[in-house]
Design a protein around this motif. Structure first.
Motif, PDB file in Angstrom:
ATOM      1  N   LEU A   8       0.654  -1.201  -0.411  1.00 28.15           N
ATOM      2  CA  LEU A   8       0.231   0.182   0.440  1.00 28.15           C
ATOM      3  C   LEU A   8       0.748   0.768   0.137  1.00 28.15           C
ATOM      4  N   LEU A  10       0.768   5.408   0.936  1.00 24.30           N
ATOM      5  CA  LEU A  10      -0.192   6.097   0.683  1.00 24.30           C
ATOM      6  C   LEU A  10       1.014   7.594  -0.091  1.00 24.30           C
ATOM      7  N   VAL A  34      -0.909  -0.762  -4.192  1.00 17.88           N
ATOM      8  CA  VAL A  34      -2.311   0.042  -4.211  1.00 17.88           C
ATOM      9  C   VAL A  34      -2.137   1.028  -4.255  1.00 17.88           C
ATOM     10  N   SER A  36      -3.217   5.023  -2.497  1.00 18.56           N
ATOM     11  CA  SER A  36      -4.503   5.774  -1.679  1.00 18.56           C
ATOM     12  C   SER A  36      -3.970   7.397  -1.500  1.00 18.56           C
ATOM     13  N   ARG A  52      -7.392   3.940  -4.996  1.00 19.37           N
ATOM     14  CA  ARG A  52      -8.524   4.185  -4.615  1.00 19.37           C
ATOM     15  C   ARG A  52      -7.765   5.340  -4.013  1.00 19.37           C
ATOM     16  N   PHE A  56     -10.016   7.426   5.262  1.00 16.72           N
ATOM     17  CA  PHE A  56     -10.091   5.618   5.693  1.00 16.72           C
ATOM     18  C   PHE A  56     -11.091   5.387   6.494  1.00 16.72           C
ATOM     19  N   TYR A  65      -8.662  -1.307   6.834  1.00 13.30           N
ATOM     20  CA  TYR A  65      -8.339  -2.045   5.991  1.00 13.30           C
ATOM     21  C   TYR A  65      -7.092  -2.309   5.130  1.00 13.30           C
ATOM     22  N   THR A  69      -7.623  -5.829   3.634  1.00 15.89           N
ATOM     23  CA  THR A  69      -7.855  -5.912   1.762  1.00 15.89           C
ATOM     24  C   THR A  69      -6.328  -7.241   1.022  1.00 15.89           C
TER      25      THR A  69
END
Ligand code: NAP
Length: 249
Positions: A8, A10, A34, A36, A52, A56, A65, A69
């Motif tokens: 993930l 950010l 992913v 974000s 995404r 959150f 999350y 996921t």
């Protein structure tokens, strides 16, 4: 089908984009990514991976999350001035046992000839401006945090931002719409042409907006430097290569 380890990221920064570009050839082969975004800009895009958008829902929402996921490792590639999300990420990752790395460009630091007044936040920056009674102040802090400067009567404020700012207030303020990267010649010209005698900026670091500091040094313009907000201690690197080495480990 075998589940690939999921990273993930950010995002919202050049560092995030560069990291994703570097990971792109591996997506679907040995990892998934992913990305974000907070959703502050319309239709943010990433060069690869699953995007995404939106908050959150605090620490609990992020922890949920990460577990559902599921996420295997997380990279905080947020802007150095994002103050809340780095704390949420550290707490949620700790709660669910996900390793977290911060990928962050180094701060700017002074060199010979610089005249910087470091301050902790915008309210301290505005107090410093009021104390110095300048004539012409260049504000390069974006357009979201102008409120502490609006009551200051006396100087003319040149507000440089990408999108039009709200200039309401008791102050005398003029908008300069521009987007980096900025180059030394242009910055020198701006400071001289506008007779700027004080620069207020955030210590974002990086090369795209650093030329104003060289121009200020050359022209003897003092700088009120807003330092980065405090962050929880997590493993931190400043280059994409180091981030990839950490992810692979
Ligand atoms: P912030 O104060 O740290 O975060 C505020 C809230 O926005 C967080 O609690 C979270 O909501 C949500 N959020 C922030 N980043 C997110 C992300 N990447 N993905 C999903 N939700 C996110 O952050 P900010 O200063 O408002 O910055 C927002 C975004 O703009 C960040 O992605 C940052 O990297 C980028 N940015 C910030 C600056 C700056 O000067 N602050 C400059 C350029 C870019 P929930 O609690 O609901 O999860």
């Amino acid at each position: 089908m075998r589940r690939l380890p999921t990273v993930l990221v950010l995002g919202g920064t050049t560092e995030a984009t560069t990291l994703i570009e570097a990971l792109a050839p591996r997506i679907g082969r040995d990892l998934d990514v992913v990305v974000s975004f907070a959703g502050r800009t319309t239709r943010p895009t990433a060069p690869a991976g699953t995007v995404r958008i939106g908050g959150f829902g605090g620490v609990d929402g992020l922890a949920e999350y990460l577990s559902s996921t599921p996420v295997d490792v997380a990279v905080d590639a947020l802007h150095p001035f994002a103050a809340v999300m780095p704390c949420n990420a550290a707490e949620a990752c700790r709660a669910v046992g996900v390793d977290l790395l911060r990928l962050q460009r180094p701060s700017w630091s002074t060199t010979d000839g610089d005249d910087w007044a470091p301050v902790a936040d915008m309210s301290e920056a505005s107090a410093e401006v009021a104390l110095r009674s300048p004539q012409r102040v260049l504000l390069t802090i974006g357009r979201q945090e102008l409120d502490p400067f609006r009551p200051i009567v006396g100087p003319t404020f040149l507000v440089r931002s990408i999108e039009p700012p709200d200039l309401d207030g008791a102050w005398a303020a003029v908008s300069i719409l521009d987007r980096g990267p900025f180059h030394l010649e242009g910055e020198r010209d701006l400071l001289a042409r506008e007779s700027v005698d004080l620069l207020v900026t955030k210590n974002s670091g990086g090369t795209a907006t650093a030329a104003k500091l060289t121009a200020a040094r050359e022209l003897g313009v003092p700088v009120v430097m807003v330092e980065r907000p405090p962050k929880p201690p997590v493993p931190t690197v400043s280059s994409v290569d180091e981030a990839i080495a950490w992810i692979d480990e």
